[in-house]
Design a protein around this motif. Structure first.
Motif, PDB file in Angstrom:
ATOM      1  N   GLY A 142       0.704  -1.187   0.195  1.00  0.00           N
ATOM      2  CA  GLY A 142       0.112  -0.030   0.019  1.00  0.00           C
ATOM      3  C   GLY A 142       0.717   1.237  -0.078  1.00  0.00           C
ATOM      4  N   PRO A 143       0.564   2.206   1.001  1.00  0.00           N
ATOM      5  CA  PRO A 143       1.246   3.421   0.927  1.00  0.00           C
ATOM      6  C   PRO A 143       2.599   3.289   1.287  1.00  0.00           C
ATOM      7  N   LEU A 149      10.557   4.122  -3.424  1.00  0.00           N
ATOM      8  CA  LEU A 149      10.410   4.492  -5.057  1.00  0.00           C
ATOM      9  C   LEU A 149      11.865   4.104  -5.481  1.00  0.00           C
ATOM     10  N   ASN A 150      12.870   4.612  -4.715  1.00  0.00           N
ATOM     11  CA  ASN A 150      14.333   4.545  -4.920  1.00  0.00           C
ATOM     12  C   ASN A 150      14.785   3.308  -5.215  1.00  0.00           C
ATOM     13  N   ALA A 183      -2.734   5.248  -7.380  1.00  0.00           N
ATOM     14  CA  ALA A 183      -1.423   5.783  -7.028  1.00  0.00           C
ATOM     15  C   ALA A 183      -1.309   6.860  -5.779  1.00  0.00           C
ATOM     16  N   ASN A 184      -2.390   7.411  -5.394  1.00  0.00           N
ATOM     17  CA  ASN A 184      -2.281   8.305  -4.267  1.00  0.00           C
ATOM     18  C   ASN A 184      -2.087   7.831  -3.016  1.00  0.00           C
ATOM     19  N   ASN A 188       2.546   7.183  -5.010  1.00  0.00           N
ATOM     20  CA  ASN A 188       2.578   8.784  -4.525  1.00  0.00           C
ATOM     21  C   ASN A 188       2.219   8.967  -3.409  1.00  0.00           C
ATOM     22  N   SER A 189       2.015   8.049  -2.336  1.00  0.00           N
ATOM     23  CA  SER A 189       1.677   8.569  -0.976  1.00  0.00           C
ATOM     24  C   SER A 189       2.508   9.322  -0.199  1.00  0.00           C
ATOM     25  N   GLN A 190       3.668   9.574  -0.834  1.00  0.00           N
ATOM     26  CA  GLN A 190       4.564  10.393  -0.091  1.00  0.00           C
ATOM     27  C   GLN A 190       4.717  11.869  -1.056  1.00  0.00           C
ATOM     28  N   GLN A 191       3.926  11.849  -2.139  1.00  0.00           N
ATOM     29  CA  GLN A 191       4.007  13.047  -3.106  1.00  0.00           C
ATOM     30  C   GLN A 191       5.503  12.965  -3.627  1.00  0.00           C
TER      31      GLN A 191
END
Length: 403
Positions: A142-143, A149-150, A183-184, A188-191
């Motif tokens: 999930g989030p 992402l790295n 995505a959110n 993209n949970s951490q923008q």
């Protein structure tokens, strides 16, 4: 099975000195990936359950190793019942550490899990257990994925190169579509996803949307289009970012309008529609003029859904033409051709298509109303019914007062 029974027969005190060794042993590749037989995986899971039931809080130090085993069992097991048991066991592992649930487990171990998977990702194929482990971690975290992402982006970038196993790429694009749709609450949970957008577009989507012969290549293009649609549909992209994507991807998306897959053609029409809406004032006229003939072809599509989607895109295309003498004069010849073709489809046997085409012609009538009236008068008596032509003429009269 014997080991699980031995653990269950131990006291917590007698098991404690051996807990870490047992967890490390079970997490070794040759053990937790020793067989894909469902009975083997079930007994492996029983070992973890026994450790947690007997060891309780003493298992905290072995949480990562036990998590690796549980991820592997979930990845390898095809039986839904076993997956549910794995989920229950993860909940128990979280509970003994006083976490709220499995997301806290992923939060605790995400970096280590990704490093564990990254060590082998260069050599993955569709048959790799690691690919399925990766799917479990990505879809279940999930989030928490937004914080990794790295690791996540380099893995998918490497594995989605066009030289890699096609079946693996199909699997990964399906996974990507899943996470992009939410995505959110995932990537993209951490923008932070926007910092990786260029890599996703240039290094992943563009190469995989290139045309190559064969059914598998076509299937990959379909999953890549699905992935792009999920990303756009997630609404995490700004108008500026959509414009930038449009500049990179519009030629490939136009090409996919000719795909055999109805779903691909439908999603391509919808993506072009969004691109055009975002680029109303920015798209170059020379590029714009190349788009409408391809959309026009889709009005002859075998699928009415695709035909309707194409009409929506044509309306957005018309709105990109500036309604002033300098802006629209460049398009006059093309507009005459567009009027002629649309009037053919205005006599379509399907009333839904007729209504959609009427909407396009009403939008287009703003640019060259006199020219459109001439074209209507030339063909209206060839139509099976005058109703739609008369509606269009009345619309032009009411908006321009030219009749």
């Amino acid at each position: 099975m014997v080991l699980a029974a031995v653990i269950r027969g131990c006291s917590r005190q007698s098991l404690k000195p051996h807990l870490n060794n047992l967890a490390s042993y079970l997490s070794q590749t040759q053990i937790c990936q020793g067989s894909e037989d469902s009975h083997y995986m079930e007994q492996l899971l029983c070992c973890v359950q026994a450790l947690l039931q007997v060891g309780q809080e003493d298992c905290k130090e072995s949480s990562l190793q036990l998590m690796e085993v549980l991820v592997t069992v979930m990845a390898v097991s095809g039986a839904a019942g076993l997956r549910e048991k794995v989920q229950e066991t993860m909940n128990l592992l979280a509970l003994i550490q006083k976490w709220d649930g499995t997301l806290d487990l992923y939060q605790q171990h995400m970096d280590h899990l990704m490093e564990w998977l990254t060590s082998s990702h260069q050599d993955w194929s569709c048959h790799s257990v690691e690919l399925r482990q990766f799917e479990v971690v990505v879809t279940q975290s999930g989030p928490v994925l937004g914080k990794a992402l790295n690791y996540f982006i380099p893995i998918i970038k490497t594995c989605l190169q066009t030289t890699k196993d096609p079946q693996m790429r199909l699997t990964l694009f399906t996974i990507l579509s899943q996470v992009f749709l939410e995505a959110n609450s995932t990537v993209n949970s951490q923008q932070q996803f926007h910092g990786h957008l260029e890599t996703v577009i240039k290094d992943i989507l563009v190469p995989n949307l290139q045309w190559h012969a064969g059914r598998t290549a076509a299937a990959i293009r379909t999953t890549a289009i699905s992935c792009l649609w999920a990303l756009i549909h997630s609404e995490i992209l700004s108008s500026k970012q959509i414009i930038e994507i449009q500049e990179l991807l519009m030629p490939q998306i136009i090409n996919t309008l000719e795909e055999d897959s109805k779903m691909t053609r439908l999603m391509s029409c919808r993506i072009i529609n969004i691109f055009l809406k975002a680029c109303t004032d920015t798209i170059d006229p020379d590029k714009l003029i190349k788009i409408y003939p391809e959309l026009l072809k889709r009005l002859d599509d075998t699928s009415n859904k695709v035909r309707i989607a194409a009409t929506s895109s044509l309306i957005s295309w018309l709105k990109c033409i500036k309604n002033d003498d300098d802006g629209k004069s460049f398009f006059k010849g093309n507009m005459q051709y567009l009027y002629k073709e649309l009037l053919v489809h205005l006599d379509d046997p399907d009333s839904t298509v007729q209504d959609a085409v009427l909407g396009v012609l009403k939008e287009g009538s703003i640019l060259f109303p006199d020219l459109l009236v001439e074209e209507i008068e030339a063909v209206k008596y060839k139509h099976r019914s005058l109703v739609y032509c008369e509606q269009l003429l009345q619309h032009i009269q009411s908006t321009r007062g030219i009749l």
